[in-house]
Design a protein around this motif. Structure first.
Motif, mmCIF file in Angstrom:
data_model
loop_
_atom_site.group_PDB
_atom_site.id
_atom_site.type_symbol
_atom_site.label_atom_id
_atom_site.label_comp_id
_atom_site.label_asym_id
_atom_site.label_seq_id
_atom_site.Cartn_x
_atom_site.Cartn_y
_atom_site.Cartn_z
ATOM 1 N N ASP A 1 3.192 5.759 -7.182
ATOM 2 C CA ASP A 1 3.355 4.822 -6.068
ATOM 3 C C ASP A 1 1.993 4.196 -5.769
ATOM 4 O O ASP A 1 1.046 4.892 -5.388
ATOM 5 C CB ASP A 1 3.878 5.570 -4.842
ATOM 6 C CG ASP A 1 4.061 4.648 -3.637
ATOM 7 O OD1 ASP A 1 3.850 3.427 -3.780
ATOM 8 O OD2 ASP A 1 4.400 5.163 -2.548
ATOM 9 N N ILE A 2 1.881 2.898 -5.939
ATOM 10 C CA ILE A 2 0.592 2.216 -5.742
ATOM 11 C C ILE A 2 0.703 1.145 -4.657
ATOM 12 O O ILE A 2 -0.058 0.177 -4.639
ATOM 13 C CB ILE A 2 0.100 1.590 -7.064
ATOM 14 C CG1 ILE A 2 1.187 0.703 -7.692
ATOM 15 C CG2 ILE A 2 -0.302 2.678 -8.051
ATOM 16 C CD1 ILE A 2 0.737 -0.018 -8.954
ATOM 17 N N SER A 3 1.643 1.342 -3.752
ATOM 18 C CA SER A 3 1.890 0.338 -2.710
ATOM 19 C C SER A 3 0.728 0.208 -1.728
ATOM 20 O O SER A 3 0.631 -0.792 -1.013
ATOM 21 C CB SER A 3 3.172 0.682 -1.947
ATOM 22 O OG SER A 3 3.079 1.984 -1.376
ATOM 23 N N ASP A 4 -0.148 1.212 -1.691
ATOM 24 C CA ASP A 4 -1.258 1.178 -0.742
ATOM 25 C C ASP A 4 -2.508 0.506 -1.308
ATOM 26 O O ASP A 4 -3.510 0.363 -0.606
ATOM 27 C CB ASP A 4 -1.615 2.602 -0.309
ATOM 28 C CG ASP A 4 -2.031 3.471 -1.488
ATOM 29 O OD1 ASP A 4 -1.409 3.328 -2.565
ATOM 30 O OD2 ASP A 4 -2.963 4.285 -1.342
ATOM 31 N N SER B 1 -5.008 -2.457 -2.840
ATOM 32 C CA SER B 1 -5.257 -3.886 -2.642
ATOM 33 C C SER B 1 -5.045 -4.634 -3.956
ATOM 34 O O SER B 1 -4.924 -4.016 -5.021
ATOM 35 C CB SER B 1 -6.690 -4.100 -2.156
ATOM 36 O OG SER B 1 -7.617 -3.771 -3.187
ATOM 37 N N ARG B 2 -5.036 -5.956 -3.882
ATOM 38 C CA ARG B 2 -4.863 -6.756 -5.088
ATOM 39 C C ARG B 2 -5.980 -6.485 -6.089
ATOM 40 O O ARG B 2 -5.738 -6.340 -7.285
ATOM 41 C CB ARG B 2 -4.827 -8.245 -4.716
ATOM 42 C CG ARG B 2 -4.878 -9.223 -5.899
ATOM 43 C CD ARG B 2 -3.886 -8.887 -7.001
ATOM 44 N NE ARG B 2 -2.526 -8.778 -6.520
ATOM 45 C CZ ARG B 2 -1.513 -8.324 -7.248
ATOM 46 N NH1 ARG B 2 -1.730 -7.876 -8.478
ATOM 47 N NH2 ARG B 2 -0.302 -8.262 -6.745
ATOM 48 N N LEU C 1 -5.382 -3.127 -7.670
ATOM 49 C CA LEU C 1 -4.262 -3.195 -8.613
ATOM 50 C C LEU C 1 -4.701 -3.798 -9.944
ATOM 51 O O LEU C 1 -4.314 -3.321 -11.019
ATOM 52 C CB LEU C 1 -3.120 -4.018 -8.014
ATOM 53 C CG LEU C 1 -2.343 -3.373 -6.861
ATOM 54 C CD1 LEU C 1 -1.383 -4.381 -6.238
ATOM 55 C CD2 LEU C 1 -1.572 -2.144 -7.348
#
Length: 404
Positions: A104-107, A109-110, A113
């Motif tokens: 899960d990498i929803s936290d 930033s761009r 990522l």
């Protein structure tokens, strides 16, 4: 008694079997067999469980942080990882990458990522290349950030190839054999935050490398080394300049033998046009007594017009430049100079002989293609297929010339 009751109790039981017999249908209800489709026998389940247990045990040797982690996509290919150090490490990285992709990498930033995606690709490329550091320092398993030959561990590789080579070198000077959680080098924390990879993920990436007790390295003359790696220009230039004669031998093999083993049909034809002996056979470069001089760490020097010299070193040796590529390692294993070469073989036999890996360490070609994605996706043909196809063309042409 009503008519319907009489019909159901007396008429139907007697008439129905007769009617079915006339029609050819069975008078009794057929027995339905239970389907076994999709049912996995207990023995197969036990075998799969045992394989998974064995792989997990080996992964714990590579990195103790695999404790408590079970990979759901384990399959039969995992058994290969138990056979040697390189494929075991590749399996480790393969499973780590799968976990990274599923996280899960929803936290993030761009920017994080983007860096994470780039670092995962770097790790995949590192896994594919299969060039890992050597633990020549302590028995057992231990992290090695950068070995004496400049080979980086996985985390060191990610740091260096993301534009922070100086940081990787500083970490190596201060914490070469330390686990990541104990590394205190200034700048590592900042790099980790920007990398898009969490600390626990980097901790899982970092392998512990097996202590190497024995090693071999091989050195060829520059012209032969280039030919083994796929470039015949140095040989052609030396022939043109008169620095090499067409009948010259290196480690008991003629130039024609090297060209055939390398799958270089153009060079094979050129050598024959220049008068190379099609029927010439090889001699041994050295015997077992010479090989024994190398001891635990052996250095092989394959020489022009002389025997192969074997000397001993007091430290671990990398296998040599020809073993740094898939193509080079395949051709070098065909030549078998770690065994003193081959005796009495002609060019056709060099074009068709199977590779014989050295006793210490697994060559790159041996595992090429067993882990996906593998190789350069932009290339139409893999380097392993390229050399195999070239050798097949050489063999065909030599047979047409009457060689057997």
């Amino acid at each position: 008694m009503s008519f319907m009751k009489q019909l159901s109790e007396f008429v139907i039981p007697f008439l129905l079997p007769t009617m079915l017999a006339v029609s050819g249908l069975p008078a009794t209800t057929p027995k339905v067999e239970r389907s076994t489709v999709g049912v996995v026998p207990a023995a197969v389940k036990e075998e799969a469980t045992e394989r998974q247990h064995n792989l997990h045990k080996r992964l714990l040797e590579v990195n103790p942080n695999w404790a408590g982690k079970v990979h759901e996509e384990f399959d039969r290919n995992g058994v290969e990882a138990l056979n040697n150090e390189v494929t075991l490490l590749q399996k480790h990285f393969e499973l780590v990458i799968a976990r990274l992709n599923a996280a899960d990498i929803s936290d993030l930033s761009r920017s994080q990522l983007d860096q994470r995606s780039a670092n995962i690709q770097r790790l995949r490329d590192y896994m594919v290349e299969g060039d890992f550091p050597q633990n020549i320092f302590v028995p057992g398993r231990r992290p090695v950030f950068i070995d004496p030959w400049g080979t980086h561990c996985a985390v060191g590789h990610l740091i260096a190839t993301s534009g922070h080579a100086d940081l990787a070198q500083r970490i190596n000077r201060e914490h070469r054999l330390d686990v990541l959680k104990n590394i205190q080098t200034e700048g590592l924390g900042e790099w980790q935050l920007a990398s898009g990879l969490r600390l626990d993920e980097l901790v899982l990436i970092q392998p512990h490398y097996q202590f190497r007790m024995r090693s071999q390295t091989i050195e060829y003359p520059a012209e032969i080394e280039a030919l083994v790696l796929g470039d015949s220009s140095a040989v052609l230039e030396a022939l043109k300049a008169g620095e090499l004669k067409v009948g010259a031998r290196c480690g008991g093999k003629t130039l024609l033998h090297f060209a055939a083993a390398s799958g270089d049909l153009a060079l094979v034809k050129r050598l024959v046009d220049m008068g190379a002996d099609l029927n010439g056979v090889s001699t041994l470069g050295c015997d077992e007594d010479e090989i024994a001089k190398g001891g635990k760490h052996s250095r092989f020097e394959v020489r022009w017009d002389g025997s192969t010299r074997v000397t001993s070193a007091n430290h671990y040796l990398s296998k040599g430049r020809v073993y740094k590529s898939v193509r080079g390692s395949f051709v070098a294993d065909v030549l078998q100079d770690f065994y003193g070469g081959m005796d009495g073989k002609n060019a056709l036999e060099y074009a068709t002989s199977d590779p014989r890996p050295s006793k210490h360490g697994v060559s790159m070609h041996a595992y090429y293609g067993k882990r996906l994605p593998f190789g350069n996706p932009d290339k139409e043909i893999s380097p392993l297929d390229e050399v195999k196809n070239g050798r097949a063309e050489v063999a065909k042409w030599l047979r047409e010339q009457g060689l057997k």
